[in-house]
Design an enzyme around this catalytic site. Structure first.
Site, PDB file in Angstrom:
ATOM      1  N   GLY A   1       0.798  -1.223   0.000  1.00 14.51           N
ATOM      2  CA  GLY A   1       0.000   0.000   0.000  1.00 14.51           C
ATOM      3  C   GLY A   1       0.827   1.268   0.000  1.00 14.51           C
ATOM      4  O   GLY A   1       0.507   2.233  -0.696  1.00 14.51           O
TER       5      GLY A   1
ATOM      6  N   CYS B   1      -2.595  -5.149   8.642  1.00 16.17           N
ATOM      7  CA  CYS B   1      -3.760  -4.826   7.820  1.00 16.17           C
ATOM      8  C   CYS B   1      -4.634  -6.062   7.612  1.00 16.17           C
ATOM      9  O   CYS B   1      -5.848  -5.965   7.493  1.00 16.17           O
ATOM     10  CB  CYS B   1      -3.312  -4.303   6.464  1.00 16.17           C
ATOM     11  SG  CYS B   1      -2.446  -2.736   6.554  1.00 16.17           S
TER      12      CYS B   1
END
Ligand SMILES: [Zn+2]
Length: 255
Positions: free
Chosen positions: A38, A186
């Site tokens: 990300g 995450c």
């Protein structure tokens, strides 16, 4: 710089702070990006568009469907492809002028020692405490500036750790390696898609500033974001005189 490059980078060259000299420094620079997820996706794309001449991207994972919610260097056709290779292809599709080396390997101490030594700036876009500490240790050992970002849920932080500045902390001064850290990933906590875009872009901005030698970096300041309220908080982070990572080395160099 040839005519094509003058055109491609014209909106950078127009900046008084950057100009032809700054752009030339970017073209001559080598950035090391740890993690092509990300944070690493936007960081790599912006360093590529901006013309950082050489980039090494390290990631031992392959693209999965769950990554595509936020990892913008990858797409559906690359599911199963190593992330470092996928990110390399995305950067080159925008700017074939830059050299991108994909390393499909775990960022362990040995690899980091070799790669950090060749880099002008290091971006930590990894997702775990052990890797962050290993990246920091290599950056301290080779006196390379480190741009570290982290994001989980709606919370994120970013800073620069630059031990070339005698007053600036290293990552371990602020986050001691022996600290009992509750790892929040995450995979279990979730992460708000554009949050990693915001922080990864910020990492690219700090890296470009360091490489071009412009502005003032975030060294000594930790920038935090709560995306629920979009409130930014900045705190001063001093170096720790008894830091197990940078203090011994600083004493050596001071002598
Ligand atoms: Zn330290």
């Amino acid at each position: 710089m040839d005519d094509h490059q003058l055109l491609r980078y014209s909106r950078h060259i127009l900046l008084d702070e950057l100009g032809i000299e700054g752009q030339r420094r970017l073209l001559d620079a080598h950035a090391l990006i740890i993690g092509a997820g990300g944070l690493g996706s936007p960081a790599a794309l912006y360093l590529g568009t901006a013309g950082v001449g050489t980039m090494t991207i390290v990631d031992d994972d392959a693209v999965e469907l769950t990554n595509l919610q936020r990892q913008i260097a990858h797409d559906l056709s690359r599911v199963g492809v190593p992330k470092a290779e996928s990110a390399r292809r995305s950067v080159l599709a925008i700017n074939p002028d830059v050299q991108v080396h994909a390393r499909v390997q775990r960022a362990d101490a040995g690899l980091l020692d070799a790669l950090v030594a060749q880099a002008d700036v290091v971006l930590d876009c990894s997702d775990n405490f052990a890797t962050r500490q290993a990246v920091n240790a290599a950056c301290v050992a080779h006196a390379r500036p480190l741009v570290a970002g982290a994001a989980v849920g709606f919370d994120a932080q970013v800073s620069v750790y630059d031990t070339r500045d005698a007053d600036a902390p290293c990552y371990a001064c602020v986050f001691p390696p022996e600290a009992a850290v509750q790892e929040v990933a995450c995979a279990t906590m979730g992460v708000f898609a554009p949050l990693v875009g915001i922080i990864g872009s910020l990492q690219a901005a700090e890296a470009l500033k360091l490489l071009a030698g412009i502005g003032t970096s975030l060294a000594g300041r930790l920038q935090m974001l709560d995306a629920r309220t979009m409130e930014w908080t900045q705190i001063a982070v001093p170096r720790a005189a008894d830091c197990p990572v940078c203090a011994p080395r600083r004493r050596t160099t001071a002598r």
